[in-house]
Design a protein around this motif. Structure first.
Motif, PDB file in Angstrom:
ATOM      1  N   GLN A 351     124.088 -33.923  52.214  1.00 59.62           N
ATOM      2  CA  GLN A 351     123.967 -35.206  52.887  1.00 59.62           C
ATOM      3  C   GLN A 351     125.341 -35.700  53.322  1.00 59.62           C
ATOM      4  O   GLN A 351     125.517 -36.203  54.441  1.00 59.62           O
ATOM      5  CB  GLN A 351     123.299 -36.222  51.964  1.00 59.62           C
ATOM      6  CG  GLN A 351     123.120 -37.607  52.569  1.00 59.62           C
ATOM      7  CD  GLN A 351     122.201 -37.596  53.786  1.00 59.62           C
ATOM      8  OE1 GLN A 351     121.261 -36.813  53.852  1.00 59.62           O
ATOM      9  NE2 GLN A 351     122.488 -38.458  54.748  1.00 59.62           N
ATOM     10  N   GLU A 352     126.306 -35.534  52.438  1.00 62.81           N
ATOM     11  CA  GLU A 352     127.670 -35.922  52.779  1.00 62.81           C
ATOM     12  C   GLU A 352     128.208 -35.077  53.927  1.00 62.81           C
ATOM     13  O   GLU A 352     128.893 -35.584  54.831  1.00 62.81           O
ATOM     14  CB  GLU A 352     128.567 -35.787  51.549  1.00 62.81           C
ATOM     15  CG  GLU A 352     129.998 -36.252  51.781  1.00 62.81           C
ATOM     16  CD  GLU A 352     130.847 -36.124  50.514  1.00 62.81           C
ATOM     17  OE1 GLU A 352     132.077 -36.290  50.624  1.00 62.81           O
ATOM     18  OE2 GLU A 352     130.265 -35.847  49.441  1.00 62.81           O
ATOM     19  N   ARG A 354     126.413 -33.701  56.283  1.00 59.05           N
ATOM     20  CA  ARG A 354     125.746 -34.111  57.518  1.00 59.05           C
ATOM     21  C   ARG A 354     126.389 -35.370  58.105  1.00 59.05           C
ATOM     22  O   ARG A 354     126.516 -35.498  59.321  1.00 59.05           O
ATOM     23  CB  ARG A 354     124.261 -34.341  57.260  1.00 59.05           C
ATOM     24  CG  ARG A 354     123.492 -34.759  58.510  1.00 59.05           C
ATOM     25  CD  ARG A 354     122.017 -34.562  58.362  1.00 59.05           C
ATOM     26  NE  ARG A 354     121.469 -35.360  57.260  1.00 59.05           N
ATOM     27  CZ  ARG A 354     120.154 -35.358  56.950  1.00 59.05           C
ATOM     28  NH1 ARG A 354     119.300 -34.608  57.625  1.00 59.05           N
ATOM     29  NH2 ARG A 354     119.731 -36.105  55.940  1.00 59.05           N
ATOM     30  N   GLU A 355     126.794 -36.278  57.222  1.00 53.17           N
ATOM     31  CA  GLU A 355     127.443 -37.509  57.699  1.00 53.17           C
ATOM     32  C   GLU A 355     128.787 -37.212  58.343  1.00 53.17           C
ATOM     33  O   GLU A 355     129.182 -37.863  59.302  1.00 53.17           O
ATOM     34  CB  GLU A 355     127.605 -38.496  56.544  1.00 53.17           C
ATOM     35  CG  GLU A 355     126.272 -39.023  56.017  1.00 53.17           C
ATOM     36  CD  GLU A 355     126.441 -39.839  54.745  1.00 53.17           C
ATOM     37  OE1 GLU A 355     127.597 -39.893  54.244  1.00 53.17           O
ATOM     38  OE2 GLU A 355     125.436 -40.383  54.241  1.00 53.17           O
ATOM     39  N   GLU A 359     131.319 -36.277  63.180  1.00 53.64           N
ATOM     40  CA  GLU A 359     132.705 -36.583  63.497  1.00 53.64           C
ATOM     41  C   GLU A 359     133.504 -35.322  63.831  1.00 53.64           C
ATOM     42  O   GLU A 359     134.380 -35.328  64.677  1.00 53.64           O
ATOM     43  CB  GLU A 359     133.356 -37.316  62.325  1.00 53.64           C
ATOM     44  CG  GLU A 359     132.666 -38.629  61.954  1.00 53.64           C
ATOM     45  CD  GLU A 359     133.289 -39.263  60.724  1.00 53.64           C
ATOM     46  OE1 GLU A 359     134.301 -38.694  60.246  1.00 53.64           O
ATOM     47  OE2 GLU A 359     132.787 -40.290  60.251  1.00 53.64           O
TER      48      GLU A 359
END
Length: 382
Positions: A351-352, A354-355, A359
């Motif tokens: 999840q981290e 993907r965030e 960027e």
């Protein structure tokens, strides 16, 4: 249908000599022969017309009559077609014999007929053999059993009993064939008395009943060379059916069929194998063990950022060429595998990731694809 002018039909001038006339007729007869033009009624008509034209023009008296009066000289009993079926029949059949022997690849008329009546080559046989990919890689030896018509041992293939009296056939005079005239054609058929053998016997062999051959089971050892592929045909000369009347034996053809392999797919001398790679190794890079057809394991380095579907080659690790020339390649097809079971911590890390992915644009291929889709949507809505 018969052409009006016999000279034009045969493609010769009116002063043609006998040799050139015969050569021209042979050329036309072979061109329009029914065996070369099956089902062509026009060609069959021209073939018959050429035969009629040659029959008239090869005879000096008939040719002179034709030159003076044309076809009318042979109408109303003038002797054209009646002569074709009688006195001229023997010479005409000689020409047909030569034409037929040329079609069949034979030699001169007499020798060809005698050879056909005395010896017949045995039939060829087919055997379908299944091989594993490993057997095709190394080569192997197989023992097979086939049912074949073999020469009778009791009579050595003659068909006659040991105490029999064998004589030349009186019907065909030993030629094995007789001539039958049908209309303007002379046809050769197998002699009804000796059935093409050219001789008759007072007593046939008790084992083969005169056939000269018996059905037997034969065992053979077949050597399969390394590198054979699906559909490869191996010829074993003389291992087919025994010939009749002393003729040579036929051949045995071995057709290779490869059993589908659980791991490898073959394309020519190359082998293809699909290897699953976990997505972390594909992303970060790593090494994997790749199977080989010879039983060994190869270590293959996976570069970072490897995509699913990428092909990587191992030179000289495929199948050998059947005629030498080295081995093909082993083509490794990468399949990036997505995990189906993850711990809570793994999910949190993903999840981290993907965030952060938006960027860093770590997946440019998907980013470019969806960017193009958004552009198309914007154009449609505007």
């Amino acid at each position: 249908m018969v052409e009006d002018d016999y000279y034009q039909l045969l493609g010769v001038s009116r002063d043609v000599d006998a040799s050139a006339l015969k050569s021209a007729y042979r050329k036309q007869a072979m061109k329009f022969h029914p065996d070369r033009n099956p089902g062509d009624a026009v060609a069959e008509g021209k073939f018959k017309a050429c035969a009629e034209a040659y029959e008239i023009l090869k005879d000096p008296q008939k040719r002179a009559a034709y030159d003076r009066h044309g076809k009318a000289a042979f109408e109303n009993g003038g002797g054209g077609r009646s002569g074709f079926n009688s006195a001229g029949g023997g010479d005409f059949s000689d020409i047909f014999d030569n034409i037929f022997s040329e079609f069949m690849g034979g030699g001169p008329r007499g020798r060809g007929r005698q050879q056909r009546s005395q010896a017949i080559r045995g039939g060829d046989l087919r055997f379908d053999m299944e091989l594993s990919l490993e057997e095709a890689f190394t080569g192997t030896t197989k023992n097979i059993d086939i049912d074949v018509a073999a020469t009778c041992d009791s009579c050595s293939g003659s068909g006659a009993a040991p105490d029999a009296v064998v004589e030349t056939c009186g019907t065909c005079q030993g030629m094995g064939q007789v001539r039958v005239q049908q209309g303007m054609f002379v046809i050769e058929r197998a002699c009804p008395q000796c059935h093409g053998a050219g001789r008759v016997t007072s007593k046939v062999c008790d084992d083969c009943l005169g056939a000269g051959r018996l059905d037997k089971e034969k065992s053979l050892e077949v050597k399969i060379p390394a590198g054979v592929d699906d559909g490869t045909r191996i010829r074993l000369s003389g291992e087919g059916e025994a010939g009749a009347r002393g003729g040579p034996a036929g051949d045995l053809y071995i057709f290779i069929h490869l059993i589908p392999h659980e791991v490898f797919r073959r394309q020519g001398t190359n082998l293809h194998v699909s290897v699953p790679v976990c997505f972390t190794d594909a992303a970060l890079g790593g090494t994997i063990d790749v199977p080989s057809i010879d039983g060994e394991r190869d270590e293959l380095a996976i570069p970072a950022g490897t995509q699913s579907g990428r092909e990587m080659r191992r030179r000289g690790r495929g199948m050998p060429g059947i005629n030498g020339g080295g081995r093909g390649d082993l083509v490794v097809e990468i399949e990036v595998e997505t995990p189906t079971r993850m711990s809570k911590r793994q999910k949190e890390l993903l999840q981290e990731f993907r965030e952060l992915e938006g960027e860093t644009r770590s997946s440019p291929k998907s980013a470019n694809f969806f960017s193009k889709i958004r552009e198309q949507w914007d154009e449609l809505t505007s």
